[in-house]
Every structure is written in C-alpha cells, then in structure tokens.
Design an enzyme around this catalytic site. Sequence first.
Site, PDB file in Angstrom:
ATOM      1  N   LYS A   1      14.987  -0.058   5.539  1.00 50.99           N
ATOM      2  CA  LYS A   1      14.541   0.582   4.292  1.00 50.99           C
ATOM      3  C   LYS A   1      14.723   2.102   4.348  1.00 50.99           C
ATOM      4  O   LYS A   1      15.276   2.705   3.430  1.00 50.99           O
ATOM      5  CB  LYS A   1      13.061   0.224   4.060  1.00 50.99           C
ATOM      6  CG  LYS A   1      12.358   0.966   2.960  1.00 50.99           C
ATOM      7  CD  LYS A   1      12.768   0.499   1.595  1.00 50.99           C
ATOM      8  CE  LYS A   1      12.116   1.362   0.508  1.00 50.99           C
ATOM      9  NZ  LYS A   1      12.603   1.055  -0.819  1.00 50.99           N
TER      10      LYS A   1
ATOM     11  N   LYS B   1       8.823  11.200   0.210  1.00 48.10           N
ATOM     12  CA  LYS B   1       8.055  10.450   1.221  1.00 48.10           C
ATOM     13  C   LYS B   1       9.008   9.679   2.147  1.00 48.10           C
ATOM     14  O   LYS B   1       8.881   9.726   3.370  1.00 48.10           O
ATOM     15  CB  LYS B   1       7.115   9.469   0.513  1.00 48.10           C
ATOM     16  CG  LYS B   1       6.411   8.514   1.456  1.00 48.10           C
ATOM     17  CD  LYS B   1       5.853   7.296   0.733  1.00 48.10           C
ATOM     18  CE  LYS B   1       5.740   6.142   1.694  1.00 48.10           C
ATOM     19  NZ  LYS B   1       5.496   4.865   1.068  1.00 48.10           N
TER      20      LYS B   1
ATOM     21  N   LEU C   1       0.827  -1.211   0.000  1.00 45.07           N
ATOM     22  CA  LEU C   1       0.000   0.000   0.000  1.00 45.07           C
ATOM     23  C   LEU C   1       0.860   1.260   0.000  1.00 45.07           C
ATOM     24  O   LEU C   1       2.058   1.204   0.314  1.00 45.07           O
ATOM     25  CB  LEU C   1      -0.907  -0.036   1.238  1.00 45.07           C
ATOM     26  CG  LEU C   1      -1.859  -1.242   1.245  1.00 45.07           C
ATOM     27  CD1 LEU C   1      -2.330  -1.573   2.648  1.00 45.07           C
ATOM     28  CD2 LEU C   1      -3.033  -0.987   0.312  1.00 45.07           C
ATOM     29  N   PRO C   2       0.271   2.428  -0.324  1.00 44.90           N
ATOM     30  CA  PRO C   2       1.088   3.641  -0.450  1.00 44.90           C
ATOM     31  C   PRO C   2       1.794   4.062   0.839  1.00 44.90           C
ATOM     32  O   PRO C   2       3.000   4.311   0.835  1.00 44.90           O
ATOM     33  CB  PRO C   2       0.078   4.702  -0.888  1.00 44.90           C
ATOM     34  CG  PRO C   2      -1.047   3.947  -1.518  1.00 44.90           C
ATOM     35  CD  PRO C   2      -1.120   2.650  -0.769  1.00 44.90           C
TER      36      PRO C   2
ATOM     37  N   THR D   1       6.200   0.667   2.218  1.00 46.02           N
ATOM     38  CA  THR D   1       7.211   1.422   2.966  1.00 46.02           C
ATOM     39  C   THR D   1       6.465   2.390   3.878  1.00 46.02           C
ATOM     40  O   THR D   1       5.797   3.313   3.392  1.00 46.02           O
ATOM     41  CB  THR D   1       8.127   2.226   2.009  1.00 46.02           C
ATOM     42  OG1 THR D   1       8.756   1.319   1.118  1.00 46.02           O
ATOM     43  CG2 THR D   1       9.184   2.989   2.797  1.00 46.02           C
TER      44      THR D   1
HETATM   45  P1  NAD Z   1       0.966   2.655  -6.007  1.00 49.06           P
HETATM   46  O1  NAD Z   1       0.350   3.935  -5.572  1.00 49.06           O
HETATM   47  O2  NAD Z   1       1.239   2.414  -7.448  1.00 49.06           O
HETATM   48  O3  NAD Z   1       0.070   1.414  -5.495  1.00 49.06           O
HETATM   49  C1  NAD Z   1      -0.628   1.395  -4.285  1.00 49.06           C
HETATM   50  C2  NAD Z   1      -1.930   0.627  -4.505  1.00 49.06           C
HETATM   51  O4  NAD Z   1      -2.654   0.570  -3.287  1.00 49.06           O
HETATM   52  C3  NAD Z   1      -2.847   1.280  -5.538  1.00 49.06           C
HETATM   53  O5  NAD Z   1      -3.288   0.319  -6.483  1.00 49.06           O
HETATM   54  C4  NAD Z   1      -4.004   1.806  -4.690  1.00 49.06           C
HETATM   55  O6  NAD Z   1      -5.236   1.846  -5.388  1.00 49.06           O
HETATM   56  C5  NAD Z   1      -4.020   0.784  -3.582  1.00 49.06           C
HETATM   57  N1  NAD Z   1      -4.714   1.231  -2.385  1.00 49.06           N
HETATM   58  C6  NAD Z   1      -4.702   2.439  -1.773  1.00 49.06           C
HETATM   59  N2  NAD Z   1      -5.485   2.431  -0.687  1.00 49.06           N
HETATM   60  C7  NAD Z   1      -6.017   1.195  -0.598  1.00 49.06           C
HETATM   61  C8  NAD Z   1      -6.912   0.569   0.312  1.00 49.06           C
HETATM   62  N3  NAD Z   1      -7.427   1.233   1.345  1.00 49.06           N
HETATM   63  N4  NAD Z   1      -7.241  -0.717   0.083  1.00 49.06           N
HETATM   64  C9  NAD Z   1      -6.733  -1.391  -0.968  1.00 49.06           C
HETATM   65  N5  NAD Z   1      -5.874  -0.854  -1.871  1.00 49.06           N
HETATM   66  C10 NAD Z   1      -5.528   0.417  -1.679  1.00 49.06           C
HETATM   67  O7  NAD Z   1       2.304   2.509  -5.142  1.00 49.06           O
HETATM   68  P2  NAD Z   1       3.546   1.548  -5.464  1.00 49.06           P
HETATM   69  O8  NAD Z   1       4.522   2.257  -6.342  1.00 49.06           O
HETATM   70  O9  NAD Z   1       3.020   0.204  -5.828  1.00 49.06           O
HETATM   71  O10 NAD Z   1       4.225   1.478  -4.018  1.00 49.06           O
HETATM   72  C11 NAD Z   1       3.675   0.710  -2.968  1.00 49.06           C
HETATM   73  C12 NAD Z   1       4.617   0.815  -1.771  1.00 49.06           C
HETATM   74  O11 NAD Z   1       5.917   0.337  -2.151  1.00 49.06           O
HETATM   75  C13 NAD Z   1       4.813   2.246  -1.270  1.00 49.06           C
HETATM   76  O12 NAD Z   1       4.869   2.229   0.112  1.00 49.06           O
HETATM   77  C14 NAD Z   1       6.144   2.666  -1.898  1.00 49.06           C
HETATM   78  O13 NAD Z   1       6.822   3.637  -1.121  1.00 49.06           O
HETATM   79  C15 NAD Z   1       6.893   1.347  -1.887  1.00 49.06           C
HETATM   80  N6  NAD Z   1       7.937   1.217  -2.915  1.00 49.06           N
HETATM   81  C16 NAD Z   1       7.739   1.682  -4.191  1.00 49.06           C
HETATM   82  C17 NAD Z   1       8.752   1.545  -5.136  1.00 49.06           C
HETATM   83  C18 NAD Z   1       8.558   2.032  -6.547  1.00 49.06           C
HETATM   84  O14 NAD Z   1       9.552   2.102  -7.290  1.00 49.06           O
HETATM   85  N7  NAD Z   1       7.345   2.329  -6.967  1.00 49.06           N
HETATM   86  C19 NAD Z   1       9.969   0.929  -4.781  1.00 49.06           C
HETATM   87  C20 NAD Z   1      10.130   0.424  -3.486  1.00 49.06           C
HETATM   88  C21 NAD Z   1       9.101   0.580  -2.556  1.00 49.06           C
END
Ligand code: NAD
Length: 295
Positions: free
Chosen positions: A170, A245, A64-65, A95
């Site tokens: 992390k 973030k 999740l975000p 994260t």
């Molecule tokens: P994203 O925003 O693409 O995906 C998050 C998903 O969660 C979305 O599909 C959203 O609709 C869903 N969501 C939000 N609220 C929700 C709820 N209440 N119930 C169910 N689903 C819900 O984000 P991401 O890029 O996939 O990143 C996810 C996590 O991984 C974050 O914490 C980010 O910091 C971490 N991360 C991201 C990357 C990257 O390169 N994108 C790398 C390492 C870590």
Amino acid sequence: MNIAFIGLGNMGAPMAHNLLKAGHRLVVFDVVQTHVDALTSHGAIAATSPKAAAAATELVITMLPSSPHVREVYLSDDGVLAGVAPGVTLVDSSTIDPHTAREVAVAAHKKGNPMADAPVSGGTGGAQAGTLTFMVGATVEIFDSIKPVLAQMGKNIVHCGAAGNGQVAKICNNLLLGISMLGVAEAMNLGVALGMEARVLAGVINTSSGRCWSSDTYNPYPGVIENAPASRDYSGGFGTDLMLKDLGLATEAAKQVKQTVVLGALAQQLYQMSSAQGAGLKDFSSIINLFRKTS
Ligand code: NAD
C-alpha cells in the site's frame, strides 16, 4: 457470520454496509456516536468498546485512521485482544506503518488469534461499490480463510506475503502515486505555459510514453477529464492530507531499513506545502496549483 466492525468513518461505514447487505450479523463500535447510529439504523448491533465488540464474534475487522488508533483499539485494556476468544481471526484494513502492523500481529498471535493486515485502495467510491482492492499480509491459511468475506467488500484480493506486507504494498503504491501526480502536474503546467491546449497535451501524453494513471484517469489539469476532482475544484477524491500521511509512512518505513527515497521525501515536502497553504482537505491532484502560473 458474526462479525465485529470497528471504525465506521468514510471507508468503514460503506464497507460495513456491504457486509450487512451480504447477510452477516454485525456488531459495531466507533468513538463517534452518529457513526454508530448510521449502522444500527440498518440492523447492526452497537457495542460499548472494542473489547465488547470483539467478544462472541467469529471475525474482527478494523478501519481506523492511523497507527496509534490501531494500537489503542487492539492493545488497550478495553481493546480487541482483551475481549476476543482465541482462534478468532483479526483483520486490520487501516493504512498504517508495516512495523506497527507486524507488532500487533505478533501480540495477536501470542493470544492465539491469527491476524492479517489488509489495507485497501479504491477510495470511498470503491468502498461503496464493493470494488476495493485488498492488499493482504498474512499466512496463506489466514489469507484463504478471510478472502470470501473480503470479496464481499472488494473485487481484487491480493496476497502480498507475510504480516505487514499488505502495508508495504500500500505505501509503495501511494509513494509512486504521489510522485507521478507531481510529474504530470509539472508537465501539464509547462505545456500550457508554452501555449498548448491542456486537453490536446493530455491526449498526446496518454498515447505516448508519459502515460500513467495520474495522466489518463485522474489528470490534475481542470477540464481535461470530466469526472476527475480537477474538474470540480478538487472536491471529493483523495485528500492532500491523506496523501501526506501515506508519504510520511513511506519515508518513515524507508528510514527504518535505510533505503533512500529521494523523490518520495521531496514529494512529501511539496504536499506539506500545499496542505499548509490550505489545500489539506482538497484532492491531492490540487498540488498542480502549487506551481501554476497565475497571470
Ligand atoms: P475516517 O477518519 O473517515 O474514519 C476513521 C473512523 O475511525 C472514524 O469514524 C473515527 O471516529 C473512528 N475511530 C477513531 N479512533 C477510534 C477508536 N479508538 N475506536 C473506534 N473508532 C475510532 O477515515 P477513513 O477515510 O475511513 O480512512 C480509514 C483508513 O483507510 C485510514 O487509514 C486511511 O488512510 C485509509 N484509506 C482511506 C481512503 C479514503 O479515500 N478515505 C482510501 C484508502 C485507504
């Protein structure tokens, strides 16, 4: 194995795909219907809430975000803890701040559910290729039990200590990454302003004591590394707002233990400035443009 996967965004979707490919039965939930559809078209089963997804599964994984989303998905009336059977292990790969990770793990433990925080590094490319690094905070027993499934989405699965320590690893790594990128950006700009060719300067740094990942793999100067975001106008990669973030999580966590993070706080402000100037969705290495001479 019956697995619930909640949060099917840029990272969660390819991770879930890898679990489907490995032969697991996946029940999925996301608040965005198109994200759910992209998985059900490949054989996953849609659930109507985190509570419904978690019922009748043997493992729950969330991606999740940020912290408020994790709290809501686990602790609300329609959340995971309201639906999951005692004994089922919960893994949060988002994260988030270590404090929230520990709080949710305690709530899970009280309901009889072992829980691990397992944030990742490796970006969307690593999620697709199944080569992520997982930093796991949990007891040894929980770590051993989830490692085989995590290994189907990643190649380095590291036990970092008790609950919350995955998040600690992390945010410390990303604190350093944010700072080191600024250092490389400053040195590259200075060298070029003083008349040096960027590739030659990078070559010297990368065989000298200034070498680091931000210089030799992800150099922020355009044209130095062919497949780095800097060479495609900073598109793709790891967004400035995501770095912002993570620096926010690090400085906030530092405040809680009264630990000084001078460079991290400065870095946070500089990425904030970059975001405010319109680079929020660009790769974080675009921070180099903040101090690039335009003449
Ligand atoms: P994203 O925003 O693409 O995906 C998050 C998903 O969660 C979305 O599909 C959203 O609709 C869903 N969501 C939000 N609220 C929700 C709820 N209440 N119930 C169910 N689903 C819900 O984000 P991401 O890029 O996939 O990143 C996810 C996590 O991984 C974050 O914490 C980010 O910091 C971490 N991360 C991201 C990357 C990257 O390169 N994108 C790398 C390492 C870590």
